[in-house]
Design a protein around this motif. Structure first.
Motif, PDB file in Angstrom:
ATOM      1  N   GLU A 272      -3.880 -11.363  -3.570  1.00  0.00           N
ATOM      2  CA  GLU A 272      -3.025 -12.461  -3.251  1.00  0.00           C
ATOM      3  C   GLU A 272      -1.593 -13.394  -4.222  1.00  0.00           C
ATOM      4  OE1 GLU A 272      -5.108 -11.790  -7.294  1.00  0.00           O
ATOM      5  OE2 GLU A 272      -5.785 -11.661  -4.699  1.00  0.00           O
ATOM      6  N   SER A 273      -0.921 -12.393  -4.592  1.00  0.00           N
ATOM      7  CA  SER A 273      -0.072 -12.671  -5.288  1.00  0.00           C
ATOM      8  C   SER A 273       0.994 -12.537  -5.027  1.00  0.00           C
ATOM      9  CB  SER A 273      -0.347 -11.748  -6.879  1.00  0.00           C
ATOM     10  OG  SER A 273       0.272 -10.471  -6.301  1.00  0.00           O
ATOM     11  N   LEU A 274       0.766 -12.054  -3.287  1.00  0.00           N
ATOM     12  CA  LEU A 274       1.728 -11.656  -2.700  1.00  0.00           C
ATOM     13  C   LEU A 274       2.689 -13.033  -1.811  1.00  0.00           C
ATOM     14  CD1 LEU A 274       1.298  -8.205  -1.566  1.00  0.00           C
ATOM     15  CD2 LEU A 274       2.668  -8.829  -3.423  1.00  0.00           C
ATOM     16  N   GLN A 275       1.200 -13.534  -1.579  1.00  0.00           N
ATOM     17  CA  GLN A 275       1.939 -14.938  -0.414  1.00  0.00           C
ATOM     18  C   GLN A 275       3.264 -15.577  -0.748  1.00  0.00           C
ATOM     19  OE1 GLN A 275      -1.582 -17.749  -0.864  1.00  0.00           O
ATOM     20  NE2 GLN A 275      -0.444 -19.704   0.159  1.00  0.00           N
ATOM     21  N   GLY A 276       3.656 -16.094   0.589  1.00  0.00           N
ATOM     22  CA  GLY A 276       5.055 -16.325   0.356  1.00  0.00           C
ATOM     23  C   GLY A 276       6.352 -15.680  -0.134  1.00  0.00           C
ATOM     24  N   THR A 277       5.879 -13.932  -0.297  1.00  0.00           N
ATOM     25  CA  THR A 277       7.083 -13.011  -0.015  1.00  0.00           C
ATOM     26  C   THR A 277       7.448 -12.896   0.705  1.00  0.00           C
ATOM     27  OG1 THR A 277       5.297 -11.497  -0.712  1.00  0.00           O
ATOM     28  CG2 THR A 277       5.569 -12.988  -2.573  1.00  0.00           C
ATOM     29  N   PRO A 278       8.957 -11.822   1.058  1.00  0.00           N
ATOM     30  CA  PRO A 278       9.260 -11.641   1.749  1.00  0.00           C
ATOM     31  C   PRO A 278       8.369  -9.741   1.792  1.00  0.00           C
ATOM     32  CG  PRO A 278      10.582 -11.621  -0.201  1.00  0.00           C
ATOM     33  CD  PRO A 278       9.751 -12.340  -0.714  1.00  0.00           C
ATOM     34  N   THR A 279       7.150  -9.559   1.852  1.00  0.00           N
ATOM     35  CA  THR A 279       6.647  -8.639   2.172  1.00  0.00           C
ATOM     36  C   THR A 279       6.760  -7.991   3.692  1.00  0.00           C
ATOM     37  OG1 THR A 279       5.675  -8.195   0.296  1.00  0.00           O
ATOM     38  CG2 THR A 279       5.260  -7.092   1.650  1.00  0.00           C
ATOM     39  N   GLY A 280       7.121  -7.176   4.437  1.00  0.00           N
ATOM     40  CA  GLY A 280       6.990  -7.194   5.843  1.00  0.00           C
ATOM     41  C   GLY A 280       5.384  -5.764   5.877  1.00  0.00           C
ATOM     42  N   VAL A 281       5.468  -6.201   7.358  1.00  0.00           N
ATOM     43  CA  VAL A 281       4.393  -5.892   7.460  1.00  0.00           C
ATOM     44  C   VAL A 281       4.536  -4.376   8.631  1.00  0.00           C
ATOM     45  CG1 VAL A 281       1.933  -5.114   8.590  1.00  0.00           C
ATOM     46  CG2 VAL A 281       2.519  -6.802   7.424  1.00  0.00           C
ATOM     47  N   GLN A 320      -2.615 -13.327   6.295  1.00  0.00           N
ATOM     48  CA  GLN A 320      -4.592 -12.886   5.780  1.00  0.00           C
ATOM     49  C   GLN A 320      -3.779 -13.120   4.326  1.00  0.00           C
ATOM     50  OE1 GLN A 320      -6.654 -14.012   8.333  1.00  0.00           O
ATOM     51  NE2 GLN A 320      -7.424 -13.599   5.956  1.00  0.00           N
ATOM     52  N   LEU A 321      -2.867 -12.502   4.513  1.00  0.00           N
ATOM     53  CA  LEU A 321      -2.008 -12.422   3.118  1.00  0.00           C
ATOM     54  C   LEU A 321      -1.036 -12.949   2.447  1.00  0.00           C
ATOM     55  CD1 LEU A 321      -1.951  -8.658   3.208  1.00  0.00           C
ATOM     56  CD2 LEU A 321      -3.694  -9.803   1.507  1.00  0.00           C
ATOM     57  N   GLY A 322       0.021 -13.860   3.197  1.00  0.00           N
ATOM     58  CA  GLY A 322       0.667 -15.221   3.771  1.00  0.00           C
ATOM     59  C   GLY A 322       1.997 -14.554   2.969  1.00  0.00           C
ATOM     60  N   LEU A 323       2.222 -13.196   4.142  1.00  0.00           N
ATOM     61  CA  LEU A 323       3.628 -12.274   3.947  1.00  0.00           C
ATOM     62  C   LEU A 323       5.028 -13.012   4.756  1.00  0.00           C
ATOM     63  CD1 LEU A 323       2.072  -9.072   4.135  1.00  0.00           C
ATOM     64  CD2 LEU A 323       2.199 -10.691   1.598  1.00  0.00           C
ATOM     65  N   LYS A 324       5.967 -13.553   4.315  1.00  0.00           N
ATOM     66  CA  LYS A 324       7.211 -13.831   5.505  1.00  0.00           C
ATOM     67  C   LYS A 324       8.039 -12.716   5.731  1.00  0.00           C
ATOM     68  CE  LYS A 324       6.066 -19.065   3.377  1.00  0.00           C
ATOM     69  NZ  LYS A 324       6.342 -19.368   3.631  1.00  0.00           N
ATOM     70  N   GLY A 325       7.769 -11.739   5.501  1.00  0.00           N
ATOM     71  CA  GLY A 325       8.978 -10.766   5.978  1.00  0.00           C
ATOM     72  C   GLY A 325       8.483 -10.461   7.165  1.00  0.00           C
ATOM     73  N   PRO A 326       9.639  -9.537   7.958  1.00  0.00           N
ATOM     74  CA  PRO A 326       9.115  -8.541   9.305  1.00  0.00           C
ATOM     75  C   PRO A 326       7.473  -8.268   9.245  1.00  0.00           C
ATOM     76  CG  PRO A 326      10.874  -7.285   7.818  1.00  0.00           C
ATOM     77  CD  PRO A 326      10.388  -8.762   6.925  1.00  0.00           C
ATOM     78  N   LEU A 348      13.526  -1.669   4.387  1.00  0.00           N
ATOM     79  CA  LEU A 348      14.364  -2.442   2.748  1.00  0.00           C
ATOM     80  C   LEU A 348      15.356  -2.018   2.490  1.00  0.00           C
ATOM     81  CD1 LEU A 348      10.769  -0.443   1.831  1.00  0.00           C
ATOM     82  CD2 LEU A 348      11.199  -2.376   0.879  1.00  0.00           C
ATOM     83  N   ARG A 349      15.965  -1.115   2.739  1.00  0.00           N
ATOM     84  CA  ARG A 349      17.229  -1.110   2.868  1.00  0.00           C
ATOM     85  C   ARG A 349      18.684  -1.494   2.717  1.00  0.00           C
ATOM     86  NH1 ARG A 349      16.649   4.918   4.014  1.00  0.00           N
ATOM     87  NH2 ARG A 349      15.360   5.861   1.860  1.00  0.00           N
ATOM     88  N   GLU A 350      17.473  -3.036   4.282  1.00  0.00           N
ATOM     89  CA  GLU A 350      18.843  -3.709   4.472  1.00  0.00           C
ATOM     90  C   GLU A 350      18.325  -4.798   3.748  1.00  0.00           C
ATOM     91  OE1 GLU A 350      21.299  -3.474   6.173  1.00  0.00           O
ATOM     92  OE2 GLU A 350      21.041  -1.930   6.678  1.00  0.00           O
ATOM     93  N   GLY A 351      17.752  -5.178   2.962  1.00  0.00           N
ATOM     94  CA  GLY A 351      17.205  -6.338   2.270  1.00  0.00           C
ATOM     95  C   GLY A 351      16.268  -7.258   3.569  1.00  0.00           C
ATOM     96  N   GLU A 352      15.822  -6.861   4.388  1.00  0.00           N
ATOM     97  CA  GLU A 352      14.898  -7.669   4.747  1.00  0.00           C
ATOM     98  C   GLU A 352      13.740  -8.248   4.359  1.00  0.00           C
ATOM     99  OE1 GLU A 352      16.805  -6.449  10.130  1.00  0.00           O
ATOM    100  OE2 GLU A 352      14.228  -5.736   8.699  1.00  0.00           O
ATOM    101  N   CYS A 353      13.469  -7.541   4.013  1.00  0.00           N
ATOM    102  CA  CYS A 353      12.285  -7.081   2.556  1.00  0.00           C
ATOM    103  C   CYS A 353      12.314  -6.504   1.549  1.00  0.00           C
ATOM    104  CB  CYS A 353      10.874  -7.002   3.500  1.00  0.00           C
ATOM    105  SG  CYS A 353      10.996  -4.586   3.992  1.00  0.00           S
ATOM    106  N   ASP A 354      11.135  -6.778   0.394  1.00  0.00           N
ATOM    107  CA  ASP A 354      11.491  -6.392  -0.762  1.00  0.00           C
ATOM    108  C   ASP A 354      10.080  -5.654  -1.248  1.00  0.00           C
ATOM    109  OD1 ASP A 354       9.324  -7.550  -1.452  1.00  0.00           O
ATOM    110  OD2 ASP A 354      11.300  -9.535  -2.348  1.00  0.00           O
ATOM    111  N   LEU A 355       9.339  -5.168  -0.411  1.00  0.00           N
ATOM    112  CA  LEU A 355       8.034  -4.404  -1.197  1.00  0.00           C
ATOM    113  C   LEU A 355       7.659  -4.669   1.019  1.00  0.00           C
ATOM    114  CD1 LEU A 355       6.123  -3.574  -2.576  1.00  0.00           C
ATOM    115  CD2 LEU A 355       4.979  -5.256  -2.112  1.00  0.00           C
TER     116      LEU A 355
END
Length: 469
Positions: A272-281, A320-326, A348-355
């Protein structure tokens, strides 16, 4: 005459709030103002006793955003305010499009501001709506009193230093042989246990389809494979998914949700702590048997459009996790999960997401593909893959799901993460035209290996272990 009907949601909400309480209960929906003219005439004693309790002066409007949103949402949904989780989408409580417009109208009137018609869609939770309304009540001085952004964009992720390795900080996996996590997987490898078994009867009748003759139409030369148990089991309520929707969800999507949750917990990251973060899937998957199974069983419904679409597999994780990365799902056959990890490292190397969550899933739900592979001579009759062995006679198909949690090394060190491994370099290419569509092309494979080693800064003689396919 002052008594109204309880709508289903209101009745269910009352029922839920009364569970576990003793005594007798009478639930009424009463309009006390409509009852007042009947005092002393035909008003029943019970209602006459209740009427004085309603004579309190109305409380002044609540201006505090959290209370304001909770008050109106609970009234529209017919649920006690205390039952509404501020971080859970109101859709989960039954909020439909009409209710969403009613909520927007009520909040607009309370604030004296014209709110966007998309309020409940852009801010689906009480917490997000309250934050949005705070921006209206106390707008930043630079905003000039305009509406705040309905969906603030995630700040761009900083690019890690050129050539920096990517750290694996978490792992979740489900494999045959009772493997329900990385520790169990390691135990399986160390002990050398055999995870291959006969096809479970709930998948298909292995003996009815078995034929040692590879040319037998619609048959297969093997009864063996790697299978996960209980793939029909899924805790839909844990993920807030309605049972009807869960029923037509491809079990691969269900398994991805479960494994992603486990991988994040293994990385000491509360999901739940990842909601709204630029995490990619980044998810690899290839088989689409569940669509055919639903169609043949006549069980297709509107939920199936998202339940069986491969493209939704990654999007559902992000939702479901509220992630906003690619978020992307890809099918490159057997290397789908490896390519998912490769693309995640690039992002990650291009900065499109941080996780990033990256990996793949495969479930063998029906026998059709196995029959085709058997006719091609690709399946091992004994269910054993004897790689580089003179006795090699094919491969064995298997279920499985695994996801890794990836992060730039500098960020992992900064955050004190437990680092399981490093991805120093990766590369991808295609064979081009070789001696047939499925025939490997040696020079192309040499080229991609050299490129991966070059990017990793690793000399060939430094490589200790090679896994080949």
């Amino acid at each position: 005459q002052g008594l109204g009907f309880l709508q289903p949601q209101e009745g269910l909400g009352l029922f839920q709030s009364l569970l576990g309480r003793g005594g007798r209960v009478l639930a009424l929906k009463v309009d006390f103002e409509a009852l007042r003219p009947w005092v002393g005439r035909e008003l029943r004693p019970l209602l006459a006793e209740l009427l004085p309790l309603s004579g309190k002066e109305p409380e002044p409007p609540i201006q505090e955003p959290e209370s304001l949103v909770r008050l109106h949402a609970s009234r529209i949904l017919g649920l006690p305010p205390a039952d509404l989780d501020p971080r859970r989408p109101l859709r989960d409580y039954g909020l439909d499009s009409l209710m969403a417009l009613e909520l927007r109208k009520a909040l607009s009137e309370a604030l004296g501001r014209n709110l966007p018609a998309t309020l409940a869609f852009d801010q689906p939770t009480l917490e997000e709506q309250a934050t949005f309304l705070k921006g209206l009540v106390n707008p930043p001085s630079a905003s000039g009193g305009h509406l705040p952004d309905s969906d603030p964009v995630c700040p761009p992720s900083p690019r890690p230093p050129h050539g920096e390795p990517i750290a694996v900080i978490g792992l979740g996996c489900h494999y045959p042989g009772g493997v329900e996590g990385p520790e169990a997987f390691w135990e399986l490898l160390v002990s050398g246990r055999d995870a291959i078994a006969e096809v479970p009867p709930e998948r298909w009748d292995a003996w009815a389809l078995y034929d040692p003759d590879p040319q037998a139409p619609g048959r297969m030369v093997t009864r063996w494979g790697g299978f996960l148990p209980d793939v029909d089991r899924f805790d839909a309520s844990f993920f807030g998914i309605p049972p009807r929707e869960a029923r037509v969800m491809d079990p691969q999507q269900r398994l991805l949700l479960q494994t992603a949750w486990e991988a994040l917990e293994e990385a000491s990251l509360p999901p739940e702590s990842l909601q709204g973060t630029p995490t990619g899937v980044f998810v690899g998957l290839s088989t689409l048997a569940y669509f055919t199974m639903l169609r043949d069983a006549g069980q297709m419904d509107p939920w199936a459009s998202t339940g069986v679409a491969p493209s939704v597999a990654a999007g559902r994780l992000a939702y479901q996790l509220g992630l906003k990365g690619p978020a992307l799902a890809l099918d490159t056959a057997c290397c789908s999960s490896l390519l998912a990890v490769h693309l995640a490292c690039q992002a990650l190397r291009e900065g499109e997401c941080d996780l990033a969550l990256a990996g793949g899933v495969n479930l063998i739900l029906s026998p059709e593909t196995s029959c085709v592979m058997s006719a091609m001579g690709a399946l091992s009759p004994s269910g054993r893959s004897r790689v580089f062995d003179a006795a090699a006679d094919g491969y064995v198909r298997s279920d499985g799901c695994a996801l890794v949690v990836l992060k730039p090394l500098s960020a992992a060190l900064r955050d004190g993460d437990r680092i399981l491994a490093l991805v120093r370099g990766s590369a991808a290419n295609q064979d081009g035209r070789s001696n047939g569509l499925t025939a490997p092309h040696g020079p192309s494979q040499e080229a991609v290996i050299r490129r991966a080693l070059e990017r990793a800064g690793v000399e060939p003689w430094q490589v200790d272990y090679v896994e080949a396919h």
